[in-house]
Design a protein around this motif. Sequence first.
Motif, PDB file in Angstrom:
ATOM      1  N   VAL A 136      -3.328   5.666   2.514  1.00 28.50           N
ATOM      2  CA  VAL A 136      -4.630   5.163   2.942  1.00 28.50           C
ATOM      3  C   VAL A 136      -5.698   6.248   2.871  1.00 28.50           C
ATOM      4  N   LYS A 137      -5.347   7.497   3.263  1.00 34.82           N
ATOM      5  CA  LYS A 137      -6.346   8.543   3.463  1.00 34.82           C
ATOM      6  C   LYS A 137      -6.640   9.403   2.244  1.00 34.82           C
ATOM      7  N   ASN A 138      -5.639   9.671   1.424  1.00 34.04           N
ATOM      8  CA  ASN A 138      -5.797  10.658   0.367  1.00 34.04           C
ATOM      9  C   ASN A 138      -6.057   9.971  -0.970  1.00 34.04           C
ATOM     10  N   LEU A 159       4.457   8.870   7.242  1.00 37.96           N
ATOM     11  CA  LEU A 159       3.694   9.859   6.486  1.00 37.96           C
ATOM     12  C   LEU A 159       3.153   9.249   5.196  1.00 37.96           C
ATOM     13  N   GLY A 160       4.013   8.512   4.501  1.00 35.35           N
ATOM     14  CA  GLY A 160       3.588   7.893   3.249  1.00 35.35           C
ATOM     15  C   GLY A 160       2.460   6.895   3.455  1.00 35.35           C
ATOM     16  N   GLN A 161       2.544   6.095   4.499  1.00 32.24           N
ATOM     17  CA  GLN A 161       1.488   5.126   4.785  1.00 32.24           C
ATOM     18  C   GLN A 161       0.170   5.829   5.098  1.00 32.24           C
ATOM     19  N   LYS A 164      11.379  13.024  -5.392  1.00 29.49           N
ATOM     20  CA  LYS A 164      11.918  11.844  -4.710  1.00 29.49           C
ATOM     21  C   LYS A 164      13.134  12.218  -3.865  1.00 29.49           C
ATOM     22  N   TRP A 165      13.959  13.106  -4.392  1.00 30.78           N
ATOM     23  CA  TRP A 165      15.160  13.542  -3.659  1.00 30.78           C
ATOM     24  C   TRP A 165      14.768  14.271  -2.381  1.00 30.78           C
ATOM     25  N   LEU A 166      13.751  15.132  -2.484  1.00 24.47           N
ATOM     26  CA  LEU A 166      13.285  15.861  -1.297  1.00 24.47           C
ATOM     27  C   LEU A 166      12.738  14.900  -0.243  1.00 24.47           C
ATOM     28  N   PHE A 167      11.923  13.943  -0.673  1.00 25.63           N
ATOM     29  CA  PHE A 167      11.327  13.011   0.276  1.00 25.63           C
ATOM     30  C   PHE A 167      12.391  12.179   0.977  1.00 25.63           C
ATOM     31  N   ARG A 168      13.450  11.862   0.265  1.00 29.05           N
ATOM     32  CA  ARG A 168      14.512  11.032   0.836  1.00 29.05           C
ATOM     33  C   ARG A 168      15.205  11.713   2.009  1.00 29.05           C
ATOM     34  N   TRP A 169      15.075  13.038   2.094  1.00 30.95           N
ATOM     35  CA  TRP A 169      15.696  13.757   3.209  1.00 30.95           C
ATOM     36  C   TRP A 169      14.917  13.584   4.507  1.00 30.95           C
ATOM     37  N   ASP A 174       0.821  -1.203   0.000  1.00 32.04           N
ATOM     38  CA  ASP A 174       0.000   0.000   0.000  1.00 32.04           C
ATOM     39  C   ASP A 174       0.858   1.258   0.000  1.00 32.04           C
ATOM     40  N   PHE A 175       2.090   1.126   0.499  1.00 33.90           N
ATOM     41  CA  PHE A 175       3.070   2.205   0.373  1.00 33.90           C
ATOM     42  C   PHE A 175       4.452   1.583   0.293  1.00 33.90           C
TER      43      PHE A 175
END
Length: 250
Positions: free
Chosen positions: A167-169, A161-163, A147-152, A52-53
């Motif tokens: 599920v919600k959005n 946050l991703g999970q 992707k680079w920003l999220f990796r930080w 799911d994530f």
Amino acid sequence: MTPNKKIYFASDQHFGAPTRQKSLPREQKFVAWLDEIKEDAEAVFLLGDLFDFWFEYKTVIPRGFIRVFGKLAELRDAGIPIYFFIGNHDLWMDDYFEKELDIPVYRRPKEFSFNNKLFLIGHGDGLGPGDKGYKRMKKVFTNPFAKWLFRWLHPDIGVKLGQYLSVKNKLISGDEDVKFLGEDNEWLVLYSKRKLESKHYDYFVFGHRHLPMTIEVGKNAKYINLGDWIGYFTYGVFDGKNFELKEYKS
């Protein structure tokens, strides 16, 4: 194809949703299915949203799913090819499957030919008309800078946050209400018919819609949606001559 062998297809397991504890029985059922089909599997196609994530940091992957990884590794070590198509919930897959499990990963629909039958195979998100909000969001998510920003983000924060968002959005996930829209409004049906205008395919095999469907889209041409492993537990099997949708009941 080898005589008496079959090609198997499955999609949309969404392991980890809504919680790891609640998805564990589904994970165990899927592993049992993999264990059962290994006896006659010529190949296995997984058409996305296995998780799911999913996000791969350079040295970290989301925790869990060890039963699935172990069984996939067992099939690969036995010489059974496995092919994985990225879905909208595992867009941020990188090279973990390829390096650790020797499973090739595809980001777009791809043609395969088995016993003179031509297949077009993919997850199905973002194809066909409509769904413009998701298509715009997908461009953002697949942007290397995003992707680079999220990796930080620290993995404990990023994965949580991703999970939650997965599920919600619904805009982020790309999911719609799981109901049949009618043949004239099912956008993967329309996509398949449009592809037939330039080239013949015997089978269009997709996931994403979560509804098991087999629809004639042209002369000797079928669109097949594999359903999911949440409410239907359906999968596809091609025996070299015919394609069937089946339900795993064990």
